[in-house]
Design a protein around this motif. Structure first.
Motif, PDB file in Angstrom:
ATOM      1  N   ASP A  24     -20.600  42.545   7.222  1.00 12.19           N
ATOM      2  CA  ASP A  24     -20.318  43.441   8.339  1.00 12.19           C
ATOM      3  C   ASP A  24     -18.816  43.727   8.369  1.00 12.19           C
ATOM      4  O   ASP A  24     -18.001  42.802   8.272  1.00 12.19           O
ATOM      5  CB  ASP A  24     -20.745  42.819   9.665  1.00 12.19           C
ATOM      6  CG  ASP A  24     -22.246  42.601   9.742  1.00 12.19           C
ATOM      7  OD1 ASP A  24     -22.986  43.505   9.322  1.00 12.19           O
ATOM      8  OD2 ASP A  24     -22.663  41.531  10.215  1.00 12.19           O
ATOM      9  N   ASN A  48     -10.319  38.077  10.365  1.00  7.22           N
ATOM     10  CA  ASN A  48      -9.803  39.142  11.217  1.00  7.22           C
ATOM     11  C   ASN A  48      -8.350  39.376  10.825  1.00  7.22           C
ATOM     12  O   ASN A  48      -7.562  38.432  10.813  1.00  7.22           O
ATOM     13  CB  ASN A  48      -9.882  38.746  12.699  1.00  7.22           C
ATOM     14  CG  ASN A  48     -11.296  38.427  13.123  1.00  7.22           C
ATOM     15  OD1 ASN A  48     -12.201  39.158  12.814  1.00  7.22           O
ATOM     16  ND2 ASN A  48     -11.479  37.319  13.813  1.00  7.22           N
ATOM     17  N   ARG A  50     -13.717  50.211   2.780  1.00  4.79           N
ATOM     18  CA  ARG A  50     -15.079  49.665   2.730  1.00  4.79           C
ATOM     19  C   ARG A  50     -15.539  49.453   1.292  1.00  4.79           C
ATOM     20  O   ARG A  50     -16.223  48.472   0.989  1.00  4.79           O
ATOM     21  CB  ARG A  50     -16.043  50.582   3.476  1.00  4.79           C
ATOM     22  CG  ARG A  50     -15.865  50.516   4.968  1.00  4.79           C
ATOM     23  CD  ARG A  50     -16.798  51.462   5.715  1.00  4.79           C
ATOM     24  NE  ARG A  50     -16.505  51.441   7.123  1.00  4.79           N
ATOM     25  CZ  ARG A  50     -16.919  50.503   7.972  1.00  4.79           C
ATOM     26  NH1 ARG A  50     -17.652  49.517   7.533  1.00  4.79           N
ATOM     27  NH2 ARG A  50     -16.600  50.544   9.245  1.00  4.79           N
ATOM     28  N   ALA A  96     -15.835  45.857  10.539  1.00 12.58           N
ATOM     29  CA  ALA A  96     -15.487  46.620  11.739  1.00 12.58           C
ATOM     30  C   ALA A  96     -13.976  46.847  11.744  1.00 12.58           C
ATOM     31  O   ALA A  96     -13.197  45.912  11.541  1.00 12.58           O
ATOM     32  CB  ALA A  96     -15.905  45.875  12.996  1.00 12.58           C
ATOM     33  N   THR A  97     -13.575  48.091  11.934  1.00 10.83           N
ATOM     34  CA  THR A  97     -12.158  48.409  12.068  1.00 10.83           C
ATOM     35  C   THR A  97     -11.948  49.069  13.424  1.00 10.83           C
ATOM     36  O   THR A  97     -12.761  49.888  13.856  1.00 10.83           O
ATOM     37  CB  THR A  97     -11.669  49.354  10.950  1.00 10.83           C
ATOM     38  OG1 THR A  97     -12.480  50.519  10.952  1.00 10.83           O
ATOM     39  CG2 THR A  97     -11.751  48.680   9.603  1.00 10.83           C
ATOM     40  N   ARG A  98     -10.871  48.692  14.069  1.00 13.25           N
ATOM     41  CA  ARG A  98     -10.506  49.301  15.348  1.00 13.25           C
ATOM     42  C   ARG A  98      -9.030  49.660  15.300  1.00 13.25           C
ATOM     43  O   ARG A  98      -8.210  48.840  14.911  1.00 13.25           O
ATOM     44  CB  ARG A  98     -10.745  48.331  16.500  1.00 13.25           C
ATOM     45  CG  ARG A  98     -12.197  48.047  16.745  1.00 13.25           C
ATOM     46  CD  ARG A  98     -12.366  47.139  17.925  1.00 13.25           C
ATOM     47  NE  ARG A  98     -13.771  46.945  18.211  1.00 13.25           N
ATOM     48  CZ  ARG A  98     -14.230  46.152  19.143  1.00 13.25           C
ATOM     49  NH1 ARG A  98     -13.390  45.464  19.895  1.00 13.25           N
ATOM     50  NH2 ARG A  98     -15.521  46.038  19.341  1.00 13.25           N
ATOM     51  N   GLN A 126     -12.810  53.698  16.373  1.00 17.38           N
ATOM     52  CA  GLN A 126     -13.469  53.030  15.250  1.00 17.38           C
ATOM     53  C   GLN A 126     -13.000  53.710  13.963  1.00 17.38           C
ATOM     54  O   GLN A 126     -13.716  54.504  13.386  1.00 17.38           O
ATOM     55  CB  GLN A 126     -14.999  53.140  15.375  1.00 17.38           C
ATOM     56  CG  GLN A 126     -15.577  52.403  16.529  1.00 17.38           C
ATOM     57  CD  GLN A 126     -15.779  50.919  16.221  1.00 17.38           C
ATOM     58  OE1 GLN A 126     -15.511  50.440  15.131  1.00 17.38           O
ATOM     59  NE2 GLN A 126     -16.227  50.201  17.210  1.00 17.38           N
ATOM     60  N   ASP A 128     -10.976  55.039   5.231  1.00 10.81           N
ATOM     61  CA  ASP A 128     -11.987  54.103   5.705  1.00 10.81           C
ATOM     62  C   ASP A 128     -13.013  53.818   4.604  1.00 10.81           C
ATOM     63  O   ASP A 128     -13.377  52.669   4.363  1.00 10.81           O
ATOM     64  CB  ASP A 128     -12.680  54.665   6.949  1.00 10.81           C
ATOM     65  CG  ASP A 128     -13.591  53.663   7.609  1.00 10.81           C
ATOM     66  OD1 ASP A 128     -13.156  52.510   7.803  1.00 10.81           O
ATOM     67  OD2 ASP A 128     -14.741  54.021   7.920  1.00 10.81           O
ATOM     68  N   TYR A 175      -9.009  44.546  11.338  1.00 12.42           N
ATOM     69  CA  TYR A 175     -10.076  44.510  10.347  1.00 12.42           C
ATOM     70  C   TYR A 175     -10.873  43.235  10.598  1.00 12.42           C
ATOM     71  O   TYR A 175     -10.313  42.142  10.554  1.00 12.42           O
ATOM     72  CB  TYR A 175      -9.517  44.471   8.917  1.00 12.42           C
ATOM     73  CG  TYR A 175      -8.734  45.698   8.555  1.00 12.42           C
ATOM     74  CD1 TYR A 175      -9.352  46.745   7.896  1.00 12.42           C
ATOM     75  CD2 TYR A 175      -7.386  45.815   8.870  1.00 12.42           C
ATOM     76  CE1 TYR A 175      -8.646  47.881   7.561  1.00 12.42           C
ATOM     77  CE2 TYR A 175      -6.672  46.950   8.547  1.00 12.42           C
ATOM     78  CZ  TYR A 175      -7.303  47.972   7.893  1.00 12.42           C
ATOM     79  OH  TYR A 175      -6.608  49.102   7.564  1.00 12.42           O
ATOM     80  N   ASN A 176     -12.140  43.371  10.879  1.00 12.26           N
ATOM     81  CA  ASN A 176     -13.005  42.224  11.121  1.00 12.26           C
ATOM     82  C   ASN A 176     -14.117  42.237  10.069  1.00 12.26           C
ATOM     83  O   ASN A 176     -14.936  43.141  10.046  1.00 12.26           O
ATOM     84  CB  ASN A 176     -13.615  42.294  12.523  1.00 12.26           C
ATOM     85  CG  ASN A 176     -12.540  42.390  13.586  1.00 12.26           C
ATOM     86  OD1 ASN A 176     -11.656  41.569  13.628  1.00 12.26           O
ATOM     87  ND2 ASN A 176     -12.621  43.405  14.418  1.00 12.26           N
TER      88      ASN A 176
END
Length: 162
Positions: free
Chosen positions: A99, A155, A81, A101-103, A118, A77, A129-130
């Motif tokens: 910003d 995304n 990043r 965000a990973t889910r 997360q 992660d 990946y957003n």
């Protein structure tokens, strides 16, 4: 009763034929329009560069996470990043925000549900990946149309290797 004296008539005819200063008048009329078109073109070109860099950052981050190989010195992660921040860091220095965000979902069927982590997920997980970049306008032209900031978003959806 005459509207114009003969001398005034001759003066108007002479002025109508006189072309001195015509280029200055034409420039005064056309110059601002051309200047705004040039600024708008530069604005669109810079916006396209931002959009392409967001696309590239999302691709590179998803590739790093896809392999599920844990780097020796950081987490996956943190590595993803770092890749995104390296690519998009210039936009941050210009006053933008990034910003990320990973889910991670266990299956494709879980997408969109509250059943996610997360994180970058594990082997076989489906990861989204957003990435969103918000920047101020470059030229101010979008402000004329009510846009104070511009937002670019990508995304990505990948399944980690098994």
């Amino acid at each position: 009763m005459r509207a114009i004296s003969p001398a005034a008539g001759r003066l108007f005819r002479r002025l109508a034929r006189d072309e001195r200063g015509l280029s200055a008048i034409e420039f005064a009329l056309v110059g601002p329009v051309v200047f705004i078109l040039i600024l708008a073109t530069v604005e669109v070109a810079l916006d396209m560069i931002v959009d392409a860099s967001v696309q590239f950052a999302a691709q590179q981050a998803s590739r790093a996470g896809l392999t599920t190989v844990v780097p020796s010195n950081v987490t996956r992660d943190a590595q993803a990043r770092q890749i995104i921040n390296d690519i998009l860091g210039g936009w941050k220095r210009m006053g933008g925000t990034v910003d990320i965000a990973t889910r991670a979902y266990t299956t494709y069927n879980d997408l969109g549900s509250n059943n996610y982590q997360q994180s970058m997920g594990g082997f076989g997980d489906v990861v989204t990946y957003n990435i969103t970049v918000t920047i101020p306008t470059f030229s101010g032209i979008p402000k004329l149309f009510g846009f104070e900031t511009l937002t670019f978003q990508r995304n990505y959806l990948v399944q980690n290797e098994k």
